[in-house]
Design an enzyme around this catalytic site. Structure first.
Site, PDB file in Angstrom:
ATOM      1  N   GLU A  40       0.849  -1.155   0.110  1.00 23.46           N
ATOM      2  CA  GLU A  40      -0.022  -0.027   0.110  1.00 23.46           C
ATOM      3  C   GLU A  40       0.742   1.191  -0.037  1.00 23.46           C
ATOM      4  OE1 GLU A  40      -1.735   0.774   3.822  1.00 23.46           O
ATOM      5  OE2 GLU A  40      -3.469   1.819   2.954  1.00 23.46           O
ATOM      6  N   LYS A 119      -9.579   2.182  -1.861  1.00 25.85           N
ATOM      7  CA  LYS A 119      -9.778   1.450  -0.755  1.00 25.85           C
ATOM      8  C   LYS A 119     -11.184   1.813   0.095  1.00 25.85           C
ATOM      9  CE  LYS A 119      -7.133   1.448   3.739  1.00 25.85           C
ATOM     10  NZ  LYS A 119      -5.978   1.975   4.613  1.00 25.85           N
ATOM     11  N   CYS A 154      -5.194  -3.072   3.318  1.00 26.90           N
ATOM     12  CA  CYS A 154      -4.682  -2.781   4.749  1.00 26.90           C
ATOM     13  C   CYS A 154      -5.698  -2.878   5.576  1.00 26.90           C
ATOM     14  CB  CYS A 154      -3.932  -1.640   4.772  1.00 26.90           C
ATOM     15  SG  CYS A 154      -2.700  -1.425   6.003  1.00 26.90           S
TER      16      CYS A 154
END
Ligand SMILES: NC(=O)CCC(=O)C(=O)O
Length: 274
Positions: A40, A119, A154
């Site tokens: 990421e 995300k 994440c």
């Protein structure tokens, strides 16, 4: 199937452009792998909040161009990790002009764009990414010849319902680039194994090493099989973690131990008692 997870050290003594070129060279070295995965926000570091705006790129910016070329030079499927994306008109259904997103880029072995994933769960509660970036709204799966990838980033790892939705959409291999801090490393390992076991899927979780914005990174990228066995785990420093795995193990595990078939959906909410 061979996957290489490139656990990049993100330190402040290297410029973004130098790191971009260095990472492209590392991707090229993975020729022969089927899939290469980066972490990421490896251009800036996931905790370098002040850099997000400064280093934000349009979707098809310098990282996209460099990584598309690296994927085609190596002839690999490339999950190029994520970038701080600055949305421009027409760059996504719900995107507002100028909004920042934490956006993952995926390329085919010919360097064509295969997917972009914004995300969904932003980290930081009322600061950092949570206030600086917009939230993605769309699930992303990508069909490879050998398996279907389900993509998350994440902090998404903490939300099991996202992964179950990816599995419902056909995902068999869950790919999770991250910038996970050392102080919560135990959660990282535990959650990667949990997502693999509960979804009977491979988990390929690629983190960063090094220290940026005063936050030491966990490293310890990890590959877990659908039975929860750890197939490979990196150490704390920069490393390429290469693993061979058999994607057919997903169907075999789901057939031999068919827990996903026993899901009970649409339960009634609790009644007040007493
Ligand atoms: N970049 C992130 O999403 C960090 C997530 C994290 O530190 C945690 O979930 O803990």
């Amino acid at each position: 199937m061979r996957a290489s997870l490139i656990q990049i050290a993100v330190n402040e003594d290297e410029s973004v452009d130098s790191r971009r070129q260095r990472v492209a060279a590392l991707v090229r070295e993975q020729a022969g792998a089927d899939l290469v995965v980066l972490p990421e926000l490896w251009t800036t570091g996931a905790f370098a909040f002040e850099e997000f705006g400064r280093e934000a790129e349009p979707l098809q910016g310098p990282t996209y161009e460099t990584m598309a070329k690296a994927a085609s030079d190596a002839g690999v499927w490339l999950h190029a990790g994520s970038i701080p994306e600055r949305a421009v008109s027409g760059s996504g259904s719900a995107a507002q002009d100028g909004t920042l997103y934490n956006t993952s880029l995926l390329f085919s072995p010919s360097g064509e764009p295969a997917a972009a994933y914004r995300k969904i769960h932003r980290f930081g509660f009322d600061k950092g990414e949570a206030v600086l970036m917009g939230a993605g709204q769309e699930l992303v799966t990508v069909r490879l010849p050998e398996t279907t990838l389900g993509v998350a980033t994440c902090y998404d790892l903490r939300f099991p319902e996202l992964f179950r939705s990816l599995v419902d959409a056909g995902a068999e291999t869950l790919v999770i680039p991250a910038g996970w801090p050392e102080r919560r490393r135990a959660h990282w390992t535990l959650l990667a194994q949990a997502r693999a076991v509960e979804n009977q899927a491979f988990v390929l979780a690629c983190g960063t090493a090094g220290t940026h914005a005063g936050v030491p990174q966990a490293g310890h990228s990890i590959v877990v099989d659908p039975w929860g066995e750890v197939l490979a785990e990196a150490g704390p420093g920069e490393e390429v973690l290469t693993v061979d795995f058999d994607p057919a193990k997903v169907a075999a595990t789901r057939e031999q131990f068919p827990v996903l078939k026993d899901r009970v959906l649409g339960l009634q909410p609790p009644r007040h008692q007493g």
